[in-house]
Design a protein around this motif. Structure first.
Motif, PDB file in Angstrom:
ATOM      1  N   ALA A  10       1.253  -1.237   0.041  1.00  0.00           N
ATOM      2  CA  ALA A  10      -0.489  -0.211   0.019  1.00  0.00           C
ATOM      3  C   ALA A  10       0.939   1.005   0.072  1.00  0.00           C
ATOM      4  O   ALA A  10       0.548   2.514   1.350  1.00  0.00           O
ATOM      5  N   GLY A  11       1.634   1.309  -0.694  1.00  0.00           N
ATOM      6  CA  GLY A  11       2.762   2.675  -0.901  1.00  0.00           C
ATOM      7  C   GLY A  11       0.964   3.176  -2.188  1.00  0.00           C
ATOM      8  O   GLY A  11       1.142   2.676  -2.438  1.00  0.00           O
ATOM      9  N   VAL A  12       2.416   4.642  -3.050  1.00  0.00           N
ATOM     10  CA  VAL A  12       1.437   5.515  -3.489  1.00  0.00           C
ATOM     11  C   VAL A  12       1.720   4.464  -4.977  1.00  0.00           C
ATOM     12  O   VAL A  12      -0.094   4.772  -5.613  1.00  0.00           O
ATOM     13  N   GLY A  38       1.983   3.175   3.131  1.00  0.00           N
ATOM     14  CA  GLY A  38       3.217   4.794   2.162  1.00  0.00           C
ATOM     15  C   GLY A  38       4.040   4.968   3.519  1.00  0.00           C
ATOM     16  O   GLY A  38       4.699   6.718   3.927  1.00  0.00           O
ATOM     17  N   GLN A  39       4.569   3.467   4.485  1.00  0.00           N
ATOM     18  CA  GLN A  39       4.914   4.110   5.332  1.00  0.00           C
ATOM     19  C   GLN A  39       6.910   3.568   4.673  1.00  0.00           C
ATOM     20  O   GLN A  39       7.679   4.723   5.352  1.00  0.00           O
ATOM     21  N   ARG A 149      -1.720  13.363   1.794  1.00  0.00           N
ATOM     22  CA  ARG A 149      -2.629  13.585   0.950  1.00  0.00           C
ATOM     23  C   ARG A 149      -3.180  13.448  -0.210  1.00  0.00           C
ATOM     24  O   ARG A 149      -4.484  12.459  -0.443  1.00  0.00           O
ATOM     25  N   LEU A 150      -2.144  12.426  -1.534  1.00  0.00           N
ATOM     26  CA  LEU A 150      -2.640  11.502  -2.731  1.00  0.00           C
ATOM     27  C   LEU A 150      -2.733  10.267  -2.385  1.00  0.00           C
ATOM     28  O   LEU A 150      -3.648   9.987  -2.747  1.00  0.00           O
ATOM     29  N   MET A 151      -1.673  10.352  -1.470  1.00  0.00           N
ATOM     30  CA  MET A 151      -2.141   8.721  -0.827  1.00  0.00           C
ATOM     31  C   MET A 151      -3.429   8.180  -0.305  1.00  0.00           C
ATOM     32  O   MET A 151      -3.824   7.260  -0.410  1.00  0.00           O
ATOM     33  N   ARG A 152      -3.323   9.346   0.417  1.00  0.00           N
ATOM     34  CA  ARG A 152      -5.000   9.382   1.432  1.00  0.00           C
ATOM     35  C   ARG A 152      -6.172   9.308   0.401  1.00  0.00           C
ATOM     36  O   ARG A 152      -6.828   8.754   0.636  1.00  0.00           O
TER      37      ARG A 152
END
Length: 376
Positions: A10-12, A38-39, A149-152
């Protein structure tokens, strides 16, 4: 929920793929080994929206970056994701680098990137009084973005479409079954194990994507899938707000191991320098910044920012790039492969997705969806 499509990571890029697939497919599952998205690489980078300047002609990196640049700006505007089209200067600090700029300009044109403008020393000084350079290329379509914010946004879109996000879940192996599906074996933080079946596997596991591919039975050395870790450190630069208004890059390093120690701004106008590129032969995950590297960062940056002082640099952060090349190897393209030819129909491996992966994420997601649609 019947699981039809499992996205590992669950990265970008994994989140973008989940958002895209869940528009038209039911049963999308996103697995992430950390407690949130995104860690790793996706949150430890320069947060730059790239233009598609440097990459080999007709490569996936070039095509998907140029497409992703346009899609990403449109997405940011429509969904109010914080960003800024600030532009970038690629600077020549010596006369012999001017010919390299001309080559980069032509290469960008061939890739379909927005036209780059060649600037004189006088024009540079008018744009950026604190920069010293004899010539520069100006890229108007390069920008910055709030990557979290993009990933969210991607995560929210996927979940609204019915996709399920499962954190704290490590994939140990993927096993091909006789019915055309795959058995995904997972391990939870308490050591408990589980397994389930899925028709599609989309491997977006970033730093571990080669391990996931190997767990299926793919020979990652024969296929050129083995990853090599490169650490990139950043130092913050303690300067007044407005010290620079554009991103500032030197001419790139050979084989694109890195783009050199560049100066970037974030959306609050903080300036940071980096990253460098240090090969990690043992694949160490080490996010510390060595304070002793401050001197080399200072010497690299003062070539184009001569007014800075050594004590203005402070350790900031570090990230790890999942590259497909070792020191001395030529630059490699993204691997985005549907694996029917290797005997694994329904598996899509995404390996070596480093920069410009963030910029290319919406285009990569569309590409994966197309591969799945073609397979049926």
């Amino acid at each position: 929920m019947e699981i039809t499509s499992t996205i590992i990571g669950a990265g970008v890029v994994g989140l973008a793929v989940a958002a895209e697939l869940s528009r038209t497919r039911k049963g999308v599952l996103i697995l992430e080994r950390h407690d949130s998205f995104g860690q790793e690489t996706s949150s430890r980078n320069s947060e730059v929206i790239h233009a598609g300047i440097y990459y080999a002609k007709d490569s996936k990196k070039a095509r998907l970056c140029v497409e992703g640049n346009r899609l990403l700006y449109r997405l940011c505007e429509q969904s109010r994701i914080p960003h800024r089209r600030c532009g970038k200067l690629i600077v020549a600090t010596q006369k012999d680098e001017e010919a390299i700029l001309a080559t980069i300009q032509e290469h960008a044109r061939e890739n379909g990137a927005e036209a780059l403008e060649m600037l004189s020393a006088r024009q540079i000084k008018a744009m950026e009084p604190n920069i010293k350079a004899c010539a520069a290329l100006f890229s108007p379509s390069t920008g910055i973005i709030h990557s979290h914010r993009l990933m969210r946004h991607y995560a929210s879109r996927a979940q609204k479409n019915g996709a399920q996000f499962v954190p704290n879940t490590t994939v140990s192996r993927v096993e091909k079954q006789g019915d055309g599906r795959y058995r995904v074996h997972v391990v939870y933080p308490d050591g408990q194990t589980d397994a389930f079946s899925s028709r599609w596997i989309v491997n977006c596991a970033g730093l571990e994507s080669d391990r996931i591919a190997a767990s299926m039975g793919i020979d990652i050395d024969r296929c050129g899938y083995r990853l090599h870790y490169w650490k990139g450190e950043y130092f913050s630069l303690d300067v007044p707000r407005g010290f620079i208004g554009h991103l500032v890059y030197p001419v790139p390093q050979a084989n694109h191991v890195g783009l050199g120690v560049h100066a970037t701004i974030d959306l609050s106008d903080r300036v940071k320098l980096g990253p460098n590129a240090t090969y990690q032969p043992d694949r160490n995950i080490d996010y510390s910044v060595n304070p002793q590297d401050r001197q080399s960062f200072y010497e690299a940056a003062r070539r184009y920012l001569p007014g800075i002082a050594l004590d203005q640099l402070q350790p900031e952060m570090a990230g790890i790039r999942p590259k497909l090349q070792k020191p001395g190897d030529p630059a490699r393209d993204f691997i985005i492969a549907e694996e029917t030819s290797k005997g694994f129909p329904g598996v899509i491996n995404l390996i070596g997705i480093e920069s410009p992966g963030l910029t290319a994420s919406p285009a990569i997601a569309r590409h994966v969806a197309t591969l799945m649609a073609e397979r049926g």
